[in-house]
Design a protein around this motif. Structure first.
Motif, PDB file in Angstrom:
ATOM      1  N   ALA A 187      40.854  35.570  44.560  1.00  0.00           N
ATOM      2  CA  ALA A 187      39.935  34.699  43.446  1.00  0.00           C
ATOM      3  C   ALA A 187      39.623  36.313  42.851  1.00  0.00           C
ATOM      4  N   LEU A 188      40.441  36.397  41.569  1.00  0.00           N
ATOM      5  CA  LEU A 188      40.409  37.593  40.464  1.00  0.00           C
ATOM      6  C   LEU A 188      38.920  37.588  39.961  1.00  0.00           C
ATOM      7  N   LEU A 189      38.368  38.959  39.908  1.00  0.00           N
ATOM      8  CA  LEU A 189      37.104  38.831  39.237  1.00  0.00           C
ATOM      9  C   LEU A 189      37.279  39.773  38.118  1.00  0.00           C
ATOM     10  N   ASP A 190      36.519  39.541  37.200  1.00  0.00           N
ATOM     11  CA  ASP A 190      36.387  40.362  35.933  1.00  0.00           C
ATOM     12  C   ASP A 190      35.814  41.571  35.928  1.00  0.00           C
ATOM     13  N   CYS A 191      36.594  42.569  36.656  1.00  0.00           N
ATOM     14  CA  CYS A 191      36.280  43.666  36.758  1.00  0.00           C
ATOM     15  C   CYS A 191      37.562  44.716  37.190  1.00  0.00           C
ATOM     16  N   ARG A 192      37.528  45.882  37.518  1.00  0.00           N
ATOM     17  CA  ARG A 192      38.565  46.618  37.593  1.00  0.00           C
ATOM     18  C   ARG A 192      38.251  48.026  38.053  1.00  0.00           C
ATOM     19  N   TYR A 193      39.250  48.439  38.955  1.00  0.00           N
ATOM     20  CA  TYR A 193      38.979  49.954  39.507  1.00  0.00           C
ATOM     21  C   TYR A 193      39.567  50.731  38.331  1.00  0.00           C
ATOM     22  N   HIS A 194      38.611  51.819  37.784  1.00  0.00           N
ATOM     23  CA  HIS A 194      38.666  52.556  36.717  1.00  0.00           C
ATOM     24  C   HIS A 194      39.184  53.718  36.857  1.00  0.00           C
ATOM     25  N   GLU A 195      39.509  54.369  38.068  1.00  0.00           N
ATOM     26  CA  GLU A 195      39.757  55.860  38.177  1.00  0.00           C
ATOM     27  C   GLU A 195      41.078  55.920  38.680  1.00  0.00           C
ATOM     28  N   HIS A 250      43.889  55.051  37.576  1.00  0.00           N
ATOM     29  CA  HIS A 250      44.987  53.917  37.777  1.00  0.00           C
ATOM     30  C   HIS A 250      45.626  53.239  36.333  1.00  0.00           C
ATOM     31  N   GLY A 251      45.623  54.294  35.513  1.00  0.00           N
ATOM     32  CA  GLY A 251      46.044  54.027  33.985  1.00  0.00           C
ATOM     33  C   GLY A 251      45.032  53.220  33.069  1.00  0.00           C
ATOM     34  N   PRO A 252      45.336  52.918  31.869  1.00  0.00           N
ATOM     35  CA  PRO A 252      44.460  52.465  31.219  1.00  0.00           C
ATOM     36  C   PRO A 252      43.993  51.099  31.384  1.00  0.00           C
ATOM     37  N   GLU A 253      44.820  50.286  32.052  1.00  0.00           N
ATOM     38  CA  GLU A 253      44.118  48.871  32.505  1.00  0.00           C
ATOM     39  C   GLU A 253      43.609  48.903  33.848  1.00  0.00           C
ATOM     40  N   GLY A 254      43.545  50.008  34.775  1.00  0.00           N
ATOM     41  CA  GLY A 254      43.065  50.185  36.237  1.00  0.00           C
ATOM     42  C   GLY A 254      43.915  49.030  36.907  1.00  0.00           C
ATOM     43  N   ARG A 255      43.326  48.737  38.083  1.00  0.00           N
ATOM     44  CA  ARG A 255      43.714  47.698  38.914  1.00  0.00           C
ATOM     45  C   ARG A 255      42.642  46.550  39.292  1.00  0.00           C
ATOM     46  N   ALA A 256      43.367  45.399  39.333  1.00  0.00           N
ATOM     47  CA  ALA A 256      42.487  44.288  39.347  1.00  0.00           C
ATOM     48  C   ALA A 256      41.747  44.175  40.596  1.00  0.00           C
ATOM     49  N   VAL A 257      40.597  43.601  40.686  1.00  0.00           N
ATOM     50  CA  VAL A 257      39.719  43.259  41.939  1.00  0.00           C
ATOM     51  C   VAL A 257      39.758  41.973  42.144  1.00  0.00           C
ATOM     52  N   GLY A 258      39.791  41.680  43.445  1.00  0.00           N
ATOM     53  CA  GLY A 258      39.740  40.114  43.860  1.00  0.00           C
ATOM     54  C   GLY A 258      39.115  40.147  45.310  1.00  0.00           C
ATOM     55  N   ILE A 259      38.666  38.860  45.554  1.00  0.00           N
ATOM     56  CA  ILE A 259      38.077  38.567  47.134  1.00  0.00           C
ATOM     57  C   ILE A 259      38.721  37.302  47.499  1.00  0.00           C
ATOM     58  N   PHE A 260      38.702  37.159  48.822  1.00  0.00           N
ATOM     59  CA  PHE A 260      39.207  36.169  49.374  1.00  0.00           C
ATOM     60  C   PHE A 260      38.466  34.751  49.624  1.00  0.00           C
ATOM     61  N   LEU A 261      39.029  33.719  49.188  1.00  0.00           N
ATOM     62  CA  LEU A 261      38.129  32.249  49.431  1.00  0.00           C
ATOM     63  C   LEU A 261      38.976  31.598  49.963  1.00  0.00           C
ATOM     64  N   ARG A 262      38.133  30.440  50.903  1.00  0.00           N
ATOM     65  CA  ARG A 262      38.993  29.562  51.450  1.00  0.00           C
ATOM     66  C   ARG A 262      38.320  28.155  51.123  1.00  0.00           C
ATOM     67  N   ARG A 263      39.064  27.037  50.743  1.00  0.00           N
ATOM     68  CA  ARG A 263      38.561  25.714  50.408  1.00  0.00           C
ATOM     69  C   ARG A 263      38.092  25.079  51.578  1.00  0.00           C
ATOM     70  N   LEU A 264      36.744  24.519  51.746  1.00  0.00           N
ATOM     71  CA  LEU A 264      36.170  23.990  52.818  1.00  0.00           C
ATOM     72  C   LEU A 264      36.504  22.359  52.633  1.00  0.00           C
ATOM     73  N   GLU A 265      36.085  22.033  51.613  1.00  0.00           N
ATOM     74  CA  GLU A 265      36.520  20.615  51.042  1.00  0.00           C
ATOM     75  C   GLU A 265      36.134  20.468  49.776  1.00  0.00           C
ATOM     76  N   ARG A 309      37.429  43.135  53.374  1.00  0.00           N
ATOM     77  CA  ARG A 309      38.635  43.625  52.241  1.00  0.00           C
ATOM     78  C   ARG A 309      38.111  43.056  50.947  1.00  0.00           C
ATOM     79  N   ILE A 310      38.653  44.032  49.712  1.00  0.00           N
ATOM     80  CA  ILE A 310      38.550  43.810  48.561  1.00  0.00           C
ATOM     81  C   ILE A 310      40.261  43.973  47.993  1.00  0.00           C
ATOM     82  N   PHE A 311      40.576  42.600  47.399  1.00  0.00           N
ATOM     83  CA  PHE A 311      42.002  42.748  46.715  1.00  0.00           C
ATOM     84  C   PHE A 311      42.067  43.816  45.541  1.00  0.00           C
ATOM     85  N   ASN A 312      43.031  44.598  45.613  1.00  0.00           N
ATOM     86  CA  ASN A 312      43.192  45.243  44.214  1.00  0.00           C
ATOM     87  C   ASN A 312      44.641  45.344  44.175  1.00  0.00           C
ATOM     88  N   GLU A 313      45.149  45.467  42.925  1.00  0.00           N
ATOM     89  CA  GLU A 313      46.544  45.560  42.597  1.00  0.00           C
ATOM     90  C   GLU A 313      46.582  45.626  41.099  1.00  0.00           C
TER      91      GLU A 313
END
Length: 491
Positions: A311-319, A321-336, A347-351
């Motif tokens: 799940a990509l969050l509306d935030c980024r790593y800003h140091e 990593h270029g003008p756009e930085g890196r995307a920040v995400g977390i891991f979700l699992r569907r229960l039902e 873990r925090i996803f960053n890319e």
């Protein structure tokens, strides 16, 4: 608001609209502080207290600068009144912000050095965070009330030592930082009462809430985050990472979106909020959990779990990593249905931003803070293994294991290896039955190798043979879900 008259040291109460100019004290409490009752009805014992001498010295220091009144938290609040205490805590940030000058008294610093400042109690207390940021004019004094420096003069040392950007310190505006960055300021700080770890951040986030001492630190911090969500759409509030603890399975953890304490934001100081990419869709707390729309991507890393998403969050790593930085995400699992849970909170996803959002699917999800698993739901696969010295197999006992000081091995970015050494209870010539387990995170597979060697007698250390066994296991890609060693008496 009550103030202390510098000349008489008597308390005087003022209405909010007619509060005179005053100086305010920032300090750490000791064992001999003066209470409100002692200040209005002092005794000879009161005058001998270290806390009273502190107030005297503060008044003596402020008076030459034309301050007629001062404020000290130990005695200007009637703490026996729960309503007054709650009002004071909610007003504290404003009182420090409105002060003409803040005097910081460092009782455990003899002479200023950067190292002494880093180690002093004031630098690690929760309440002193707002006392540094809120006022514009801050003067620092050491143990004997010798002036050291102002906030402005030493802003870069303060910034480096306390992990707060100099821009924040100079503008006195914490809103310039994201929610995650603000939380990171408190990650290494402590308070005497666990609930105060949340209450001391009210002014930093410009929110108010009632004080409920006895609710516990986690509940208080969850309430704080709930209040922040009411006034802000800053999704960096969810960009925290749980600390790995020994004996805890990383992949079996279900959590909500909210952190249990500021400590989980210790590595979030360089995360910044970006404008909502989903047309500013609001999110809120409901009876099904937090209702929020997120950009989600199926997680390729978890191919065995098709219901796991990034799940990509509306935030980024800003140091760096270029003008756009890196995307920040977390891991979700569907229960039902539309009910999800956060998994792998360590873990925090960053890319890189490049084309990430092109592959994302805007999805409405509900995430409860207290997870309720649907009937028949299976927990995520636990990648890792637990070695137990209580294994009981007829005729065979666990004589050695490696690593000897780590019975529980958790998955990480690298592969993990463990070895077990079994010997016969009845036959000393049996030698050793050795088992090597290897977890490869890249291939997401277990491999195992088992060998019986009569040359491994009592006293032979398994660590000497681990590398040899490791060479023999390489190339074995068979996935195993459970290793069972079956033996009978005499075998």
């Amino acid at each position: 608001m009550r103030l202390i008259h510098c000349a008489t040291l008597e308390l005087k109460e003022f209405n909010e609209c007619d509060v005179p100019e005053y100086a305010i004290l920032s300090h750490t409490w000791g064992n001999e502080e003066v209470s409100f009752e002692e200040m209005i009805r002092p005794t000879p014992a009161t005058y001998n207290k270290a806390g009273y001498h502190k107030i005297q010295n503060f008044a003596s220091e402020a008076a030459p600068y034309c301050f007629e009144y001062i404020w000290v938290d130990t005695c200007c609040i009637k703490k026996e009144s729960s309503s007054e205490l709650s009002e004071a805590i909610n007003s504290m940030y404003t009182w420090y912000k409105n002060a003409a000058r803040c005097y910081v008294y460092l009782e455990d610093v003899e002479h200023f050095t950067a190292e002494d400042f880093r180690k002093c109690r004031w630098s690690s207390r929760g309440w002193t965070l707002q006392e540094l940021i809120a006022p514009a004019d801050v003067h620092f004094y050491c143990k004997h009330w010798d002036f050291m420096f102002t906030k402005e003069e030493c802003v870069f040392v303060l910034s480096e030592t306390l992990g707060i950007r100099s821009e924040i310190l100079l503008t006195c505006d914490p809103s310039l930082a994201s929610a995650a960055e603000r939380m990171s300021w408190a990650a290494r700080r402590v308070t005497t009462r666990p609930e105060d770890m949340a209450y001391c951040l009210l002014g930093i986030f410009d929110v108010n809430m009632p004080m409920l001492y006895g609710e516990g630190g986690i509940k208080a911090f969850l309430r704080l985050q709930g209040e922040i969500m009411k006034i802000s759409d800053d999704q960096s509030l969810f960009a925290w990472r749980k600390k790995e603890e020994e004996g805890e399975s990383l992949y079996s953890s279900y959590t909500g979106l909210l952190a249990p304490s500021p400590m989980e934001f210790i590595d979030s100081h360089n995360i910044e909020f970006v404008e909502n990419s989903l047309e500013n869709c609001p999110y809120s707390s409901t009876n099904k959990g937090i209702s929020i729309r997120l950009n989600v991507i199926p997680s390729r890393a978890d191919r065995h779990e098709p219901e796991v998403y990034i799940a990509l969050l509306d935030c980024r790593y800003h140091e760096d990593h270029g003008p756009e930085g890196r995307a920040v995400g977390i891991f979700l699992r569907r229960l039902e249905g539309d009910q999800f849970a956060r998994i792998d909170p360590h873990r925090i996803f960053n890319e890189s931003h490049s084309r990430l959002f092109d592959r994302a699917d805007p999805t409405d999800v509900y995430v409860r803070q207290s997870i309720r698993l649907p009937r028949g739901h299976r927990t995520p696969r636990v990648y890792g293994f637990v070695l137990s010295d209580q294994i009981s197999i007829p005729g065979i006992y666990l004589a050695d294991m490696w690593p000897v000081n780590c019975l529980r091995l958790l998955p990480s970015e690298q592969s993990k290896i463990a070895a077990l050494c079994y010997r016969s209870r009845a036959d000393p010539t049996f030698g050793t039955l050795a088992v090597l387990l290897r977890w490869d995170k890249k291939s997401m597979r277990f491999s195992s190798f088992c060998t019986k060697d009569s040359s491994w007698t009592e006293g032979t250390s398994i660590i000497d043979h681990v590398e040899t066994m490791g060479r023999r296991i390489r190339g074995n890609d068979a996935e195993i879900r459970l290793v069972i060693i079956e033996a009978t008496d005499g075998t």
